[in-house]
Design a protein around this motif. Structure first.
Motif, PDB file in Angstrom:
ATOM      1  N   ASN A 181       1.074  -0.811   0.471  1.00  0.00           N
ATOM      2  CA  ASN A 181       0.078  -0.191  -0.037  1.00  0.00           C
ATOM      3  C   ASN A 181       0.956   1.448   0.254  1.00  0.00           C
ATOM      4  OD1 ASN A 181      -2.607   1.344   0.056  1.00  0.00           O
ATOM      5  ND2 ASN A 181      -3.010   1.709   2.218  1.00  0.00           N
ATOM      6  N   ASP A 182       1.994   1.361  -0.643  1.00  0.00           N
ATOM      7  CA  ASP A 182       2.972   2.138  -0.728  1.00  0.00           C
ATOM      8  C   ASP A 182       2.367   3.814  -1.162  1.00  0.00           C
ATOM      9  OD1 ASP A 182       5.147   4.256  -1.548  1.00  0.00           O
ATOM     10  OD2 ASP A 182       6.271   2.746  -2.360  1.00  0.00           O
ATOM     11  N   PRO A 183       2.080   4.729  -0.849  1.00  0.00           N
ATOM     12  CA  PRO A 183       0.985   6.038  -1.095  1.00  0.00           C
ATOM     13  C   PRO A 183       2.005   6.696  -2.325  1.00  0.00           C
ATOM     14  CG  PRO A 183       3.000   6.612   0.840  1.00  0.00           C
ATOM     15  CD  PRO A 183       2.158   5.259   0.769  1.00  0.00           C
ATOM     16  N   ARG A 184       2.935   5.893  -2.611  1.00  0.00           N
ATOM     17  CA  ARG A 184       4.073   6.564  -3.640  1.00  0.00           C
ATOM     18  C   ARG A 184       3.783   5.596  -5.438  1.00  0.00           C
ATOM     19  NH1 ARG A 184       5.817   7.718   0.175  1.00  0.00           N
ATOM     20  NH2 ARG A 184       6.032   9.625   1.228  1.00  0.00           N
ATOM     21  N   VAL A 185       3.088   4.843  -5.286  1.00  0.00           N
ATOM     22  CA  VAL A 185       2.800   3.717  -6.332  1.00  0.00           C
ATOM     23  C   VAL A 185       2.796   4.427  -7.344  1.00  0.00           C
ATOM     24  CG1 VAL A 185       0.146   3.444  -6.032  1.00  0.00           C
ATOM     25  CG2 VAL A 185       2.430   1.463  -6.724  1.00  0.00           C
ATOM     26  N   TRP A 186       2.381   5.635  -7.230  1.00  0.00           N
ATOM     27  CA  TRP A 186       2.120   5.920  -8.999  1.00  0.00           C
ATOM     28  C   TRP A 186       3.573   6.944  -9.092  1.00  0.00           C
ATOM     29  CZ3 TRP A 186       3.424  12.037  -8.951  1.00  0.00           C
ATOM     30  CH2 TRP A 186       3.902  11.978  -7.583  1.00  0.00           C
ATOM     31  N   LEU A 187       3.704   7.063  -9.169  1.00  0.00           N
ATOM     32  CA  LEU A 187       5.428   7.617  -8.951  1.00  0.00           C
ATOM     33  C   LEU A 187       5.600   6.299 -10.083  1.00  0.00           C
ATOM     34  CD1 LEU A 187       6.789   9.647  -6.503  1.00  0.00           C
ATOM     35  CD2 LEU A 187       6.245  10.463  -8.980  1.00  0.00           C
ATOM     36  N   GLU A 188       5.731   5.034  -9.812  1.00  0.00           N
ATOM     37  CA  GLU A 188       5.800   4.228 -10.563  1.00  0.00           C
ATOM     38  C   GLU A 188       5.716   4.479 -12.301  1.00  0.00           C
ATOM     39  OE1 GLU A 188       4.961   0.344  -8.849  1.00  0.00           O
ATOM     40  OE2 GLU A 188       6.394   1.456  -7.356  1.00  0.00           O
ATOM     41  N   GLU A 189       3.900   4.504 -12.527  1.00  0.00           N
ATOM     42  CA  GLU A 189       3.536   5.071 -13.827  1.00  0.00           C
ATOM     43  C   GLU A 189       4.813   5.386 -14.194  1.00  0.00           C
ATOM     44  OE1 GLU A 189      -0.180   6.234 -13.552  1.00  0.00           O
ATOM     45  OE2 GLU A 189      -0.779   5.588 -12.195  1.00  0.00           O
ATOM     46  N   VAL A 190       5.273   4.940 -15.310  1.00  0.00           N
ATOM     47  CA  VAL A 190       7.088   5.464 -15.831  1.00  0.00           C
ATOM     48  C   VAL A 190       6.281   7.040 -16.461  1.00  0.00           C
ATOM     49  CG1 VAL A 190       8.355   5.007 -17.842  1.00  0.00           C
ATOM     50  CG2 VAL A 190       7.905   3.423 -16.199  1.00  0.00           C
ATOM     51  N   GLU A 191       5.017   6.973 -17.745  1.00  0.00           N
ATOM     52  CA  GLU A 191       4.839   8.041 -18.348  1.00  0.00           C
ATOM     53  C   GLU A 191       3.352   8.152 -18.126  1.00  0.00           C
ATOM     54  OE1 GLU A 191       6.933   9.245 -21.392  1.00  0.00           O
ATOM     55  OE2 GLU A 191       8.042   7.122 -21.456  1.00  0.00           O
ATOM     56  N   GLY A 192       3.230   8.625 -17.120  1.00  0.00           N
ATOM     57  CA  GLY A 192       1.749   8.685 -16.097  1.00  0.00           C
ATOM     58  C   GLY A 192       2.268  10.276 -16.420  1.00  0.00           C
ATOM     59  N   GLU A 193       1.205  11.218 -16.264  1.00  0.00           N
ATOM     60  CA  GLU A 193       0.871  12.501 -16.446  1.00  0.00           C
ATOM     61  C   GLU A 193       1.360  12.953 -15.093  1.00  0.00           C
ATOM     62  OE1 GLU A 193      -2.435  16.000 -17.522  1.00  0.00           O
ATOM     63  OE2 GLU A 193      -3.063  13.526 -18.067  1.00  0.00           O
ATOM     64  N   GLU A 194       0.914  13.011 -14.094  1.00  0.00           N
ATOM     65  CA  GLU A 194       1.501  13.157 -13.056  1.00  0.00           C
ATOM     66  C   GLU A 194       2.886  13.245 -12.701  1.00  0.00           C
ATOM     67  OE1 GLU A 194      -0.173  13.391  -7.820  1.00  0.00           O
ATOM     68  OE2 GLU A 194      -1.588  11.400  -9.404  1.00  0.00           O
ATOM     69  N   ALA A 195       3.108  11.385 -13.122  1.00  0.00           N
ATOM     70  CA  ALA A 195       4.172  11.270 -11.953  1.00  0.00           C
ATOM     71  C   ALA A 195       5.236  12.206 -13.423  1.00  0.00           C
ATOM     72  CB  ALA A 195       4.793   9.834 -12.265  1.00  0.00           C
ATOM     73  N   LEU A 196       5.079  12.657 -14.301  1.00  0.00           N
ATOM     74  CA  LEU A 196       6.036  13.184 -15.591  1.00  0.00           C
ATOM     75  C   LEU A 196       6.249  14.868 -15.124  1.00  0.00           C
ATOM     76  CD1 LEU A 196       5.449  11.674 -18.443  1.00  0.00           C
ATOM     77  CD2 LEU A 196       7.860  11.652 -17.401  1.00  0.00           C
ATOM     78  N   ALA A 197       4.862  15.070 -14.964  1.00  0.00           N
ATOM     79  CA  ALA A 197       4.898  16.521 -14.380  1.00  0.00           C
ATOM     80  C   ALA A 197       5.626  17.267 -13.344  1.00  0.00           C
ATOM     81  CB  ALA A 197       3.322  16.570 -13.768  1.00  0.00           C
ATOM     82  N   TRP A 198       5.634  16.284 -12.180  1.00  0.00           N
ATOM     83  CA  TRP A 198       6.790  16.122 -11.102  1.00  0.00           C
ATOM     84  C   TRP A 198       7.599  15.855 -11.047  1.00  0.00           C
ATOM     85  CZ3 TRP A 198       9.787  12.927  -8.852  1.00  0.00           C
ATOM     86  CH2 TRP A 198      10.669  13.360  -8.170  1.00  0.00           C
ATOM     87  N   VAL A 199       8.135  14.805 -12.585  1.00  0.00           N
ATOM     88  CA  VAL A 199       9.638  14.934 -12.490  1.00  0.00           C
ATOM     89  C   VAL A 199      10.481  16.409 -13.576  1.00  0.00           C
ATOM     90  CG1 VAL A 199      11.175  14.698 -14.599  1.00  0.00           C
ATOM     91  CG2 VAL A 199      10.075  13.162 -13.100  1.00  0.00           C
ATOM     92  N   GLU A 200       9.011  16.937 -13.939  1.00  0.00           N
ATOM     93  CA  GLU A 200       9.611  17.812 -14.936  1.00  0.00           C
ATOM     94  C   GLU A 200       9.782  19.332 -13.359  1.00  0.00           C
ATOM     95  OE1 GLU A 200       7.733  21.513 -17.778  1.00  0.00           O
ATOM     96  OE2 GLU A 200       6.696  19.762 -17.818  1.00  0.00           O
ATOM     97  N   GLY A 201       9.222  19.204 -12.433  1.00  0.00           N
ATOM     98  CA  GLY A 201       9.566  20.552 -11.371  1.00  0.00           C
ATOM     99  C   GLY A 201      11.063  20.427 -11.294  1.00  0.00           C
ATOM    100  N   GLN A 202      11.002  18.586 -10.620  1.00  0.00           N
ATOM    101  CA  GLN A 202      12.235  18.617  -9.875  1.00  0.00           C
ATOM    102  C   GLN A 202      13.561  18.513 -10.609  1.00  0.00           C
ATOM    103  OE1 GLN A 202      12.886  17.442  -6.421  1.00  0.00           O
ATOM    104  NE2 GLN A 202      10.621  17.642  -6.654  1.00  0.00           N
ATOM    105  N   ASN A 203      13.223  18.820 -12.108  1.00  0.00           N
ATOM    106  CA  ASN A 203      14.474  19.102 -13.021  1.00  0.00           C
ATOM    107  C   ASN A 203      14.630  20.671 -13.047  1.00  0.00           C
ATOM    108  OD1 ASN A 203      14.887  16.301 -13.981  1.00  0.00           O
ATOM    109  ND2 ASN A 203      14.049  16.395 -15.831  1.00  0.00           N
ATOM    110  N   GLU A 204      13.842  21.450 -12.861  1.00  0.00           N
ATOM    111  CA  GLU A 204      13.618  22.388 -12.731  1.00  0.00           C
ATOM    112  C   GLU A 204      14.474  23.078 -12.265  1.00  0.00           C
ATOM    113  OE1 GLU A 204       9.891  24.423 -13.618  1.00  0.00           O
ATOM    114  OE2 GLU A 204       9.908  23.902 -15.691  1.00  0.00           O
ATOM    115  N   ARG A 205      13.737  22.412 -11.003  1.00  0.00           N
ATOM    116  CA  ARG A 205      14.118  22.803  -9.530  1.00  0.00           C
ATOM    117  C   ARG A 205      16.082  22.688  -9.401  1.00  0.00           C
ATOM    118  NH1 ARG A 205      15.402  19.181  -5.320  1.00  0.00           N
ATOM    119  NH2 ARG A 205      15.468  20.409  -2.835  1.00  0.00           N
TER     120      ARG A 205
END
Length: 698
Positions: free
Chosen positions: A22-46
């Motif tokens: 019941n990992d609360p961050r399992v959504w980040l395992e969706e490699v091309e998931g829209e929410e996951a990639l939006a988070w990645v983009e924000g991290q890269n910018e930072r």
């Protein structure tokens, strides 16, 4: 949820409890998931804002790019049918050129290359970011080849037949779907393949479960199944072995685990025949109809013959193909206690062994004469890392690369009949090493085992604990980490006052199979204790101090540094975890993770899973802990180690307020770089981070 049961130095520890089911961050395992990639983009910018905004970044990038794109690099290649074949990338040819030249031209000062395939033109015409993954040409004519290409650098690839006479892809030739797997020539009109295209054709690790025989002019879906393994295998692959006498055999490896294999002979007619050799063994090739193989475990044949772990052996494969039984087994070579076999090459007339002796290389030739195998050492440069390549049973040349921490790569040609070694090419010195020295030292681990390590530093280093020091290690899968020359590392780190340390910890292959197996599964803490012991020794000797000491590793080494982060945060001023495994309770569910249970253990096993919970970095972060800043980087296109590992770790640290940086390249596969410019950016980001953390600290 946190577990606040431990006390350390009077401070309450709050280990964040994460249920893998019941990992609360399992959504980040969706490699091309829209929410996951939006988070990645924000991290890269930072991350870009901070690191590329550093005034040192551009200079580091330019220095790295000059090395990567230099035409002074050695054009390594393979020798076949009278030509040297090379794949070349530079500033103009970002996808690369597959090209060839005559041996005479290759050995001259002015090599003239002819382009066979322009991958940039193919990528542009097809609108695909093709990354070259290699070629396999049918001997002895070498007219038809299978070329393997990957979209963006991922492991899943397509294979396409190519005609060397017309220099075009063969219309209606052998073309595979995009998949993990492999393909091997049987003859000009037949191949063996295994493609993981569906659940039916895949193991739980995501590799092919079957080998098929595919005839020209038919669809690959209609190919005939030759051998089927089990879904729980790591994978099944067909391959070809041949010698200079015209003996050709088709074989298959059924990897029951990452380190245990059932080897199969695939006759033209009849059922596959398994080889009665140990599961922990590796086939090295065919010489005068003798099949060569190495042992990763002791082999007691039950007839009085006992062969030691690490040995190279041979037996008459023609006899086995006829009878299904192994006759006499001969010993070719047995490594000493501080030796291992670094490479095996079969040439026309001899077997070449590259032997590592206390982590530096030697070259030997072995022949069958006087009733057995006899070895002779071939003179090569001393105290360097050697890399043997370019051998074939169809010619009597071999090539050898030699390098060291301060010795640029040099290419040598080996004349097999005479045993002479001639320097062919070398790379320039990319950094000033006049005042640098290399030391090979050792220290005792917690169980008393002596762990060797190399230190590269300025000869006049003051041992007052202020030297910025980068410690690198891997510690897994029997991979040896040896001295290597890096113009980028020299320019971006050593030349600027940093020291570099490589630790040859257990889990690697530096001293043979036993060195690796000492740290398998529930014995893995030994590997981490080894690295901790080296770090403590560097501090005790005064080379560096925690404020100036960083630790760096990738893939399994990324897990290693993740463990260093959670187990001994007090030792480091910076931690770098590249393309890492970090969630060791779900790793077997992500991409190729199931294939590594032979290395790490099964998270679902009560004992092994319990141990994995104690080392899993993602499950051992203290909410109240004091941690050094960690730099996590990975790739969206990495279809081997799932980017979810690094993503989830970064997200957890973000939630807890612990310092971290995160970068995810959207191309590049497991190497995190699909082209030379991206490689330069990756390295400039890395060394900018290390400069900030280890050079700027007081």
């Amino acid at each position: 949820m946190t577990d606040a049961t431990d006390m350390e130095d009077g401070a309450e520890r709050n280990i964040v409890e994460i249920d893998p089911a019941n990992d609360p961050r399992v959504w980040l395992e969706e490699v091309e998931g829209e929410e996951a990639l939006a988070w990645v983009e924000g991290q890269n910018e930072r991350t870009f804002e901070r690191l590329t905004g550093d005034e040192r970044y551009q200079g580091l990038y330019d220095a790295a790019l000059e090395v990567y794109q230099s035409n002074d690099r050695i054009p390594y290649g393979s020798y076949q049918n009278g030509y040297i074949w090379n794949f070349w990338r530079d500033a103009t040819n970002t996808h690369g050129l597959w090209r060839r030249t005559s041996l005479e031209s290759y050995l001259s000062d002015n090599t003239e290359w002819e382009t066979v395939l322009d991958l940039d033109a193919v990528a542009e015409a097809e609108g695909v970011n093709w990354v070259w993954q290699g070629s396999s040409c049918l001997s002895p004519d070498y007219r038809r080849c299978i070329i393997t290409l990957s979209d963006g650098g991922q492991d899943a690839s397509v294979r396409r037949e190519f005609d060397l006479e017309s220099r075009t892809f063969v219309e209606d030739g052998f073309v595979s779907p995009e998949a993990k797997g492999g393909i091997s020539w049987v003859d000009e009109d037949t191949v063996l393949f295994g493609f993981a295209t569906s659940e039916e054709n895949s193991t739980t690790s995501g590799y092919p479960v079957s080998v098929y025989r595919w005839e020209r002019g038919t669809a690959w879906e209609d190919a005939t199944e030759v051998l089927r393994g089990d879904r729980e295998d790591v994978g099944v692959w067909g391959f070809r072995v041949e010698d200079n006498a015209g003996n050709v055999y088709m074989m298959a490896s059924e990897a029951d685990t990452f380190f245990e294999t059932t080897w199969w002979y695939l006759p033209d007619e009849g059922e596959p025949v398994s080889l009665p050799i140990p599961a922990r063994s590796s086939i090295s090739g065919l010489y005068n109809n003798q099949l060569l193989f190495t042992l990763e475990e002791e082999w007691d044949r039950g007839n009085g013959d006992v062969f030691p772990q690490g040995a190279l052996l041979s037996f008459d494969f023609g006899e086995f193909a006829r009878s299904g039984e192994i006759g006499d087994v001969a010993t070719v070579f047995v490594p000493g206690p501080r030796q291992s076999i670094g490479g095996i090459g079969i040439a026309n007339g001899t077997v070449l062994l590259q032997i590592d002796d206390n982590v530096t290389g030697q070259l030997w030739r072995y022949d069958t004469r006087d009733g057995g195998w006899q070895g002779t050492r071939i003179p090569t440069p001393d105290n360097l890392t050697l890399g043997l390549f370019g051998t074939s049973p169809h010619h009597n040349l071999a090539f050898l690369n030699a390098e060291g921490f301060l010795t640029p790569d040099s290419l040598y040609m080996v004349n097999v009949p005479t045993g002479s070694v001639t320097q062919v090419d070398s790379t320039p010195a990319w950094f000033d090493d006049e005042n640098l020295i290399v030391e090979q030292l050792e220290t005792a681990s917690t169980d008393g085992t002596m762990i060797p390590y190399f230190v590269v530093r300025h000869r006049d280093t003051v041992m007052d604990g202020t030297t910025p020091t980068l410690l690198y290690a891997y510690g897994g899968f029997q991979v040896s980490i040896q001295p290597s020359y890096s113009g980028v590392r020299g320019r971006l780190w050593l030349e600027r006052g940093g020291a570099y340390v490589v630790a040859n910890i257990r889990g690697g292959g530096e001293f043979g199979p036993a060195w690796h197996q000492a740290g398998l599964m529930m014995n893995r803490q030994r590997i981490y204790d080894d690295l901790i012991s080296v770090a403590e020794q560097l501090i005790e000797d005064g080379l560096t101090s925690p404020d100036h000491l960083g630790v760096y590793g990738g893939s399994n080494g990324g897990l290693l540094t993740g463990v260093m982060y959670t187990q001994r945060p007090d030792l480091w001023g910076a931690v770098v975890s590249a393309v890492p495994l970090l969630d060791m309770l779900r790793y077997h569910m992500l991409l190729a993770g199931a294939s590594w249970m032979g290395e790490y253990g099964d998270p679902n096993d009560p004992d092994e899973g319990g141990f994995l919970r104690t080392i899993s970095p993602y499950h051992n972060v203290d909410a109240n802990g004091e941690y050094p800043e960690i730099y996590l980087y990975t790739s969206t296109k990495d279809d081997r180690v799932h980017p979810g590992h690094a993503r989830k770790m970064a997200h957890l640290l973000e939630a807890l307020g612990h310092p971290y940086l995160y970068y995810e390249n959207t191309e590049g596969g497991h190497s995190s770089a699909a082209n030379l410019a991206e490689s330069a950016r990756r390295d400039a980001l890395l060394y900018t981070f290390l400069s900030q953390r280890l050079m700027d600290s007081e």
